[in-house]
Design a protein around this motif. Structure first.
Motif, PDB file in Angstrom:
ATOM      1  N   LEU A 117       0.807  -1.179   0.042  1.00 36.22           N
ATOM      2  CA  LEU A 117       0.003  -0.058  -0.059  1.00 36.22           C
ATOM      3  C   LEU A 117       0.896   1.358   0.084  1.00 36.22           C
ATOM      4  O   LEU A 117       1.797   1.354   0.872  1.00 36.22           O
ATOM      5  CB  LEU A 117      -1.030   0.090   1.253  1.00 36.22           C
ATOM      6  CG  LEU A 117      -1.984  -0.941   1.039  1.00 36.22           C
ATOM      7  CD1 LEU A 117      -2.850  -1.183   2.488  1.00 36.22           C
ATOM      8  CD2 LEU A 117      -2.991  -1.021  -0.047  1.00 36.22           C
ATOM      9  N   VAL A 126      -6.031   1.803  -0.538  1.00 40.53           N
ATOM     10  CA  VAL A 126      -6.896   0.713  -0.865  1.00 40.53           C
ATOM     11  C   VAL A 126      -7.653   0.717  -2.298  1.00 40.53           C
ATOM     12  O   VAL A 126      -7.773  -0.436  -2.961  1.00 40.53           O
ATOM     13  CB  VAL A 126      -7.989   0.354   0.203  1.00 40.53           C
ATOM     14  CG1 VAL A 126      -8.898  -0.751   0.169  1.00 40.53           C
ATOM     15  CG2 VAL A 126      -7.242   0.001   1.799  1.00 40.53           C
ATOM     16  N   GLY A 271      -5.725  -4.090   4.391  1.00 33.37           N
ATOM     17  CA  GLY A 271      -5.709  -3.424   3.264  1.00 33.37           C
ATOM     18  C   GLY A 271      -6.454  -4.092   2.111  1.00 33.37           C
ATOM     19  O   GLY A 271      -6.368  -3.677   0.882  1.00 33.37           O
TER      20      GLY A 271
END
Length: 288
Positions: A117, A126, A271
């Protein structure tokens, strides 16, 4: 997302699920995933048949049933290159947890994607990762519907937390604690952190920064809620005995609710379309 909503989402993208009148096979690469958040995103998009192997070691409980059906791709830090050579996946999903050497080695056998991420905005990160993974299979519209449902759920849960009080998140590792700057808690759910005393100073180890704290420091901070991510439990070491920590806080006259979060979900995953929802629900249940 409910089954009916998922069927509607696939219909929006022109895809018919198995069990309906007809079946349209989704094209796209087969996958070995060393990132559990990316994996649970693929599952939520209905792409389990594209996953050909996953690491079994320290597999979070919410993915345990998948581990019983798929080959073992090694550990998160010890990925099995020989298996990738045999299976010849169309895509290998990795992060910095596997290390640069593993990424380089696997890239000789199959296309490798680093799904770490990125950025300081968790929701945007996300969104980017989910949509980019969906793009391999032409499922961007489906992913958009799933993301809308996820963020609506987050907002609904966030609205229940007006009286949650202050929240401190720490990582436990072999009897030691460090403050955890948890974006899901402080950014997505906008919970209020307890102030740390000036004595808490950063410690830099390589590219990572830690904020070590003791039970005495946590007593000084006196949060209404203390959430513990137990790294030791997640990797199979001696888990935290929460009663000991609770007793230390009580002896200092501090009334703090101590909750040990799901270790695998929080330390080894996150995530993803499934994991973000699970984490949000766990925090909400812990503090409201």
């Amino acid at each position: 997302m409910t089954s009916m909503k998922r069927i509607m989402a696939f219909a929006l993208a022109g895809i018919t699920l198995t069990g309906c009148a007809t079946t349209t096979e989704v094209t796209g690469p087969t996958v070995i995933s060393y990132d559990h958040g990316a994996l649970d995103t693929l599952l939520e998009l209905g792409l389990e048949e594209k996953v050909v192997a996953i690491p079994h070691q320290s597999l979070p409980d919410y993915l345990a049933d998948l581990g019983a059906r798929l080959p073992d791709a090694g550990g998160l830090k010890t990925p099995d290159l020989a298996l990738a050579t045999d299976l010849k996946p169309g895509l290998v999903l990795m992060t910095g947890r596997q290390g640069a050497e593993a990424l380089t080695s696997f890239a000789k056998e199959a296309p490798v994607r680093d799904v770490t991420l990125e950025g300081n905005d968790l929701q945007a990160a996300v969104n980017d990762r989910v949509l980019s993974l969906a793009g391999y299979y032409g499922l961007e519209e489906v992913a958009g519907v799933e993301l809308d449902a996820l963020w609506q759920h987050v907002e609904a849960q966030k609205a229940t937390l007006a009286d949650a009080g202050t929240v401190t998140v720490v990582t436990h590792n072999n009897g030691n604690f460090s403050l955890r700057q948890e974006a899901l808690v402080y950014e997505l759910l906008a919970l209020t952190p307890a102030a740390a005393p000036d004595s808490v100073q950063p410690v830099v180890r390589g590219e990572r920064t830690f904020y070590p704290v003791t039970a005495d420091v946590l007593a000084q901070m006196a949060p209404d809620n203390l959430l513990v991510v137990d790294r030791s439990a997640a990797i199979g070491d001696e888990p935290l005995a929460p009663e000991t920590l609770k007793a230390s806080l009580a002896e200092a006259g501090v009334s703090t609710e101590v909750v040990v979060l799901n270790p695998g979900l929080w330390y080894l995953s996150g995530g993803g379309l499934q994991s973000v929802r699970l984490q949000v629900d766990e925090v909400v249940n812990a503090v409201r």
